[in-house]
Design a protein around this motif. Structure first.
Motif, PDB file in Angstrom:
ATOM      1  N   GLY A   2       0.799  -1.221   0.000  1.00  0.00           N
ATOM      2  CA  GLY A   2       0.000   0.000   0.000  1.00  0.00           C
ATOM      3  C   GLY A   2       0.829   1.265   0.000  1.00  0.00           C
ATOM      4  O   GLY A   2       0.344   2.322  -0.401  1.00  0.00           O
TER       5      GLY A   2
ATOM      6  N   ASN B 149      -3.037   2.742  -2.001  1.00  0.00           N
ATOM      7  CA  ASN B 149      -3.026   2.934  -0.554  1.00  0.00           C
ATOM      8  C   ASN B 149      -4.393   3.307   0.004  1.00  0.00           C
ATOM      9  O   ASN B 149      -4.638   3.107   1.172  1.00  0.00           O
ATOM     10  CB  ASN B 149      -1.971   3.935  -0.117  1.00  0.00           C
ATOM     11  CG  ASN B 149      -1.925   5.162  -0.979  1.00  0.00           C
ATOM     12  OD1 ASN B 149      -2.757   5.343  -1.848  1.00  0.00           O
ATOM     13  ND2 ASN B 149      -0.942   5.996  -0.746  1.00  0.00           N
TER      14      ASN B 149
ATOM     15  N   LEU C  91      -5.617  -0.511   0.333  1.00  0.00           N
ATOM     16  CA  LEU C  91      -4.781  -1.423   1.115  1.00  0.00           C
ATOM     17  C   LEU C  91      -4.457  -0.897   2.517  1.00  0.00           C
ATOM     18  O   LEU C  91      -4.226  -1.688   3.433  1.00  0.00           O
ATOM     19  CB  LEU C  91      -3.496  -1.734   0.361  1.00  0.00           C
ATOM     20  CG  LEU C  91      -3.682  -2.516  -0.941  1.00  0.00           C
ATOM     21  CD1 LEU C  91      -2.344  -2.739  -1.621  1.00  0.00           C
ATOM     22  CD2 LEU C  91      -4.382  -3.822  -0.700  1.00  0.00           C
TER      23      LEU C  91
ATOM     24  N   ASP D 278       0.266   4.302   5.162  1.00  0.00           N
ATOM     25  CA  ASP D 278      -0.379   4.370   3.850  1.00  0.00           C
ATOM     26  C   ASP D 278      -1.350   5.542   3.786  1.00  0.00           C
ATOM     27  O   ASP D 278      -1.373   6.300   2.803  1.00  0.00           O
ATOM     28  CB  ASP D 278      -1.154   3.084   3.551  1.00  0.00           C
ATOM     29  CG  ASP D 278      -0.262   1.896   3.330  1.00  0.00           C
ATOM     30  OD1 ASP D 278       0.954   2.076   3.157  1.00  0.00           O
ATOM     31  OD2 ASP D 278      -0.795   0.767   3.324  1.00  0.00           O
TER      32      ASP D 278
END
Length: 109
Positions: free
Chosen positions: A50, A55, A58, A90
């Motif tokens: 990510g 991102n 994830l 992330d």
């Protein structure tokens, strides 16, 4: 040949091994712990990937998986905590890139 001395009981070598508490084998992990270990590893991998791509998807996935793994008592708590930290990173990277580009779609270059 094994001889029985009065006052002693015959024991097999396996019984002698299990009688010593220092040599008793550890119990096998249950299915729930193995599943939590898998969640910890998945959160680490999702958090790591990510940082480079997707991102928005994830990061939260890594956070949720890490929280579930820690709640279920994973034996890989360090990896779950790292997955949690990477998931948060992330989202921080996403926020920074969105604020720099003023758009949800960002690109490097």
């Amino acid at each position: 040949m094994t001889m029985n001395v009065p006052g002693t009981a015959l024991r097999s070598p396996d019984a002698a091994r299990t009688a010593d508490p220092a040599r008793t084998p550890e119990p096998a992990p249950t299915a729930a712990v193995r599943q939590a270990d898998g969640m910890a590893v998945a959160s680490f991998v999702f958090g790591l990937i990510g940082l480079l791509a997707m991102n928005l998807l994830l990061g939260p996935t890594a956070i949720v998986l890490a929280a579930l793994a820690l709640h279920r008592g994973t034996s890989r708590s360090g990896r779950a905590r790292l997955g949690l930290a990477l998931g948060v990173a992330d989202l921080v990277v996403l926020a920074w890139l969105v604020s720099a580009d003023q758009t949800w779609s960002w690109s490097i270059g």
